[in-house]
Write an enzyme that holds these catalytic residues in place. Structure first.
Site, PDB file in Angstrom:
ATOM      1  N   TYR A 155       4.204  -4.064  -2.537  1.00 51.38           N
ATOM      2  CA  TYR A 155       3.063  -3.441  -1.857  1.00 51.38           C
ATOM      3  C   TYR A 155       2.453  -2.337  -2.723  1.00 51.38           C
ATOM      4  O   TYR A 155       1.229  -2.276  -2.907  1.00 51.38           O
ATOM      5  CB  TYR A 155       3.536  -2.876  -0.524  1.00 51.38           C
ATOM      6  CG  TYR A 155       2.456  -2.274   0.348  1.00 51.38           C
ATOM      7  CD1 TYR A 155       1.595  -3.079   1.074  1.00 51.38           C
ATOM      8  CD2 TYR A 155       2.332  -0.887   0.477  1.00 51.38           C
ATOM      9  CE1 TYR A 155       0.634  -2.530   1.905  1.00 51.38           C
ATOM     10  CE2 TYR A 155       1.374  -0.330   1.292  1.00 51.38           C
ATOM     11  CZ  TYR A 155       0.524  -1.148   2.009  1.00 51.38           C
ATOM     12  OH  TYR A 155      -0.448  -0.597   2.829  1.00 51.38           O
ATOM     13  N   SER A 168      -4.207   2.174   0.500  1.00 51.72           N
ATOM     14  CA  SER A 168      -3.110   2.877   1.169  1.00 51.72           C
ATOM     15  C   SER A 168      -2.859   4.160   0.401  1.00 51.72           C
ATOM     16  O   SER A 168      -3.237   4.274  -0.770  1.00 51.72           O
ATOM     17  CB  SER A 168      -1.842   2.008   1.136  1.00 51.72           C
ATOM     18  OG  SER A 168      -0.695   2.761   1.496  1.00 51.72           O
TER      19      SER A 168
END
Length: 265
Positions: free
Chosen positions: A156, A143
């Site tokens: 995350y 990401s």
């Protein structure tokens, strides 16, 4: 260009980036191992698309939090495919809980899914590649938050930072076997994970992103397909950002600016 990939396992390929990647690799001539967690029907739709390109598709359920079973799933798919030349770890989950409110259970769920399970998948595939002696490609979908944090995403962010670091270490250790390891770091992509299933990103306005829109999963898959190919033989230990320029703005600004005033000098 001695590497000649014929088989790939793409985790989390029942939808989104994983699905687009499985189809892109099938189009490039690879047989595909497809995994799903909750959406078996989605995995079967991916398999049907792979077969439309004349390639073989094998489907298996994979829960990346069940660490004692993850490696066995990779081994099973590799056995059914006759090996694994490419492993794309696309399974993942996220959250939006502030650090002070984040429970240990939620932390463990996200880190186990995004980092622990990825480690087992990558290691299991790498062992097959080393034993086969033909080289290989290990690719992790991370990401933009592998590089920059976001408010409300501490678990995350930590998992994706960790996965990016893992890939770099793998690149150092497995280069002697002709195995490359790279990560691909998407920004906002129109997928079920971002609540944009079946949305055409070209019609969505994102003033804070230099290209002005979310990405299409196929645009991420195209980068992954390159990294999986023989042409990417000298690329390893890198993180390929696919974000429409978001990181140049900072991901918090890139996804939250409501106008294009920032474009004016």
């Amino acid at each position: 260009m001695g590497f000649d990939p014929r088989t790939a396992i793409v985790t989390g390929s029942d939808s989104g980036i994983g699905r687009a990647t499985a189809v892109a690799l099938a189009r490039a001539g690879l047989d595909i191992g497809i995994t799903w967690h909750r959406d078996e029907a989605g995995a079967e739709r991916t398999a049907a698309e792979v077969r439309e390109h004349g390639r073989r598709a094998e489907v298996a359920r994979l829960d990346t939090t069940e660490l004692q079973r993850v490696g066995a799933v990779v081994d099973d798919l590799a056995g059914r495919l006759g090996g694994v030349d490419v492993l794309v770890n696309s399974s993942g989950t996220g959250g939006s809980t502030a650090f002070l409110e984040l429970s240990t259970d939620e932390w463990r769920q996200i880190v186990a899914t995004d980092l622990d399970g990825a480690f087992v998948c990558l290691q299991a595939a790498a062992r097959h590649m080393v034993d086969a002696g033909r080289g290989g490609r290990l690719i992790a979908v991370t990401s933009v938050h592998e590089h920059q944090p976001r408010v409300g995403s501490s678990a995350y962010d930590a998992a994706k930072h960790g996965l990016g670091g893992l890939i770099k270490t793998i690149a150092l250790e497995l280069g002697e076997h002709g195995i490359t390891a790279n990560s691909v770091a998407p920004g906002e992509i129109a997928t079920p994970m971002t609540g944009q299933e079946d949305v055409d990103p070209h019609g969505e306005d994102r003033p804070g992103v230099p290209l002005g829109r979310p990405g299409d999963a196929r645009e991420v898959a195209a980068v992954i397909a390159f990294l999986a190919s023989a042409e990417a033989a000298y690329v390893t230990g890198a993180s390929w950002v696919v974000d429409g320029g978001m990181l140049q703005m900072g991901p918090q600004a890139g996804s939250h600016l409501q106008s294009g005033e920032w474009r004016k000098a």
